[in-house]
Design a protein around this motif. Sequence first.
Motif, PDB file in Angstrom:
ATOM      1  N   ARG A   1      88.344 -39.496  35.302  1.00 44.25           N
ATOM      2  CA  ARG A   1      88.782 -38.125  35.507  1.00 44.25           C
ATOM      3  C   ARG A   1      87.645 -37.127  35.337  1.00 44.25           C
ATOM      4  O   ARG A   1      87.764 -35.992  35.772  1.00 44.25           O
ATOM      5  CB  ARG A   1      89.928 -37.788  34.544  1.00 44.25           C
ATOM      6  N   TRP A   2      86.569 -37.524  34.621  1.00 44.08           N
ATOM      7  CA  TRP A   2      85.385 -36.678  34.568  1.00 44.08           C
ATOM      8  C   TRP A   2      84.596 -37.011  35.835  1.00 44.08           C
ATOM      9  O   TRP A   2      83.756 -37.894  35.848  1.00 44.08           O
ATOM     10  CB  TRP A   2      84.547 -36.975  33.327  1.00 44.08           C
ATOM     11  N   THR A   3      84.900 -36.331  36.928  1.00 40.72           N
ATOM     12  CA  THR A   3      84.491 -36.790  38.248  1.00 40.72           C
ATOM     13  C   THR A   3      83.085 -36.353  38.659  1.00 40.72           C
ATOM     14  O   THR A   3      82.527 -35.382  38.144  1.00 40.72           O
ATOM     15  CB  THR A   3      85.472 -36.266  39.304  1.00 40.72           C
ATOM     16  N   ARG A   4      82.567 -37.100  39.643  1.00 40.47           N
ATOM     17  CA  ARG A   4      81.286 -36.731  40.230  1.00 40.47           C
ATOM     18  C   ARG A   4      81.402 -35.401  40.967  1.00 40.47           C
ATOM     19  O   ARG A   4      80.474 -34.581  40.925  1.00 40.47           O
ATOM     20  CB  ARG A   4      80.813 -37.826  41.189  1.00 40.47           C
ATOM     21  N   ASP A   5      82.534 -35.178  41.643  1.00 41.53           N
ATOM     22  CA  ASP A   5      82.718 -33.920  42.374  1.00 41.53           C
ATOM     23  C   ASP A   5      82.592 -32.715  41.446  1.00 41.53           C
ATOM     24  O   ASP A   5      81.986 -31.699  41.805  1.00 41.53           O
ATOM     25  CB  ASP A   5      84.085 -33.896  43.062  1.00 41.53           C
ATOM     26  N   ALA A   6      83.153 -32.835  40.247  1.00 46.39           N
ATOM     27  CA  ALA A   6      83.058 -31.729  39.289  1.00 46.39           C
ATOM     28  C   ALA A   6      81.607 -31.506  38.876  1.00 46.39           C
ATOM     29  O   ALA A   6      81.137 -30.365  38.772  1.00 46.39           O
ATOM     30  CB  ALA A   6      83.923 -32.016  38.063  1.00 46.39           C
ATOM     31  N   ALA A   7      80.885 -32.598  38.648  1.00 48.35           N
ATOM     32  CA  ALA A   7      79.477 -32.476  38.276  1.00 48.35           C
ATOM     33  C   ALA A   7      78.666 -31.842  39.400  1.00 48.35           C
ATOM     34  O   ALA A   7      77.771 -31.021  39.158  1.00 48.35           O
ATOM     35  CB  ALA A   7      78.911 -33.847  37.920  1.00 48.35           C
ATOM     36  N   VAL A   8      78.974 -32.203  40.632  1.00 45.42           N
ATOM     37  CA  VAL A   8      78.279 -31.622  41.793  1.00 45.42           C
ATOM     38  C   VAL A   8      78.551 -30.121  41.879  1.00 45.42           C
ATOM     39  O   VAL A   8      77.650 -29.329  42.212  1.00 45.42           O
ATOM     40  CB  VAL A   8      78.711 -32.343  43.084  1.00 45.42           C
TER      41      VAL A   8
END
Length: 246
Positions: free
Chosen positions: A200-207
């Motif tokens: 749930r701690w997603t790559r999209d959020a990091a991007v």
Amino acid sequence: MTTARGLHAHVLETLGQRIVDGVLPAGTVVRPELVASESGVSRSVVREALRVLQSLGLVEPRQRVGTQVLPVSSWELLAPTVIRWRGASPAYFVQQRELLELRLGVEPVAAALVAGNAGASDDSGSPGDTGSPGQAVLLAARDMLDAWGREDSRAYLEADVRFHRALLTGSGNAVFTHFAGTVEALLRTRTSESRDTISRWTRDAAVRHEAVALAVVAGDAAAAGEAATALLRVTRDEFIAEAPGA
């Protein structure tokens, strides 16, 4: 052996969480002698805990009545301690939505301010230094991506906290800097529920965090503000969608 400070902390945590959970609803009179008996502590320890709760707006002593629990409208809702208690209560999703809506009015402005200062020197050195506010934001975003790749949810959270703290403190606005503690407390409430997994701690959020950072270090205030707005809107909408009964 439990210290007096430990006893005080235990009583404070117990009473605070019960009030926030609604176990002790507004209007309830807290009887120090009953709390002392239940907790196995002295009344002075209970009175000390009640003073802290009063400073947070959760209770208020009233003549001929006693110490009475106050409604949520009186609480210090931006205090990290209250945020932590609400984060462990049925109000978890409500708090996330409320504070994300507040952050939408603050963090995009902070991002624009950091970007606007990207070309100016600061106390830590030249604008290109890793110690500059913009570079601190970018480093935290990159660390989020790295943590995602390593499937390290704890490192992801710590980098997320650093990102938002760097954004707010780097703005040069003392009020925004003070708000950083509120945001950190809110982010840390996520460790107690299902989103604290790497799925749930997603790559999209990091991007999305990286997009804010890149605009900041480029000195593009408008793009930084827009990217921060997009980041927070997606997060807010996720919590609204996931809230019970949504």
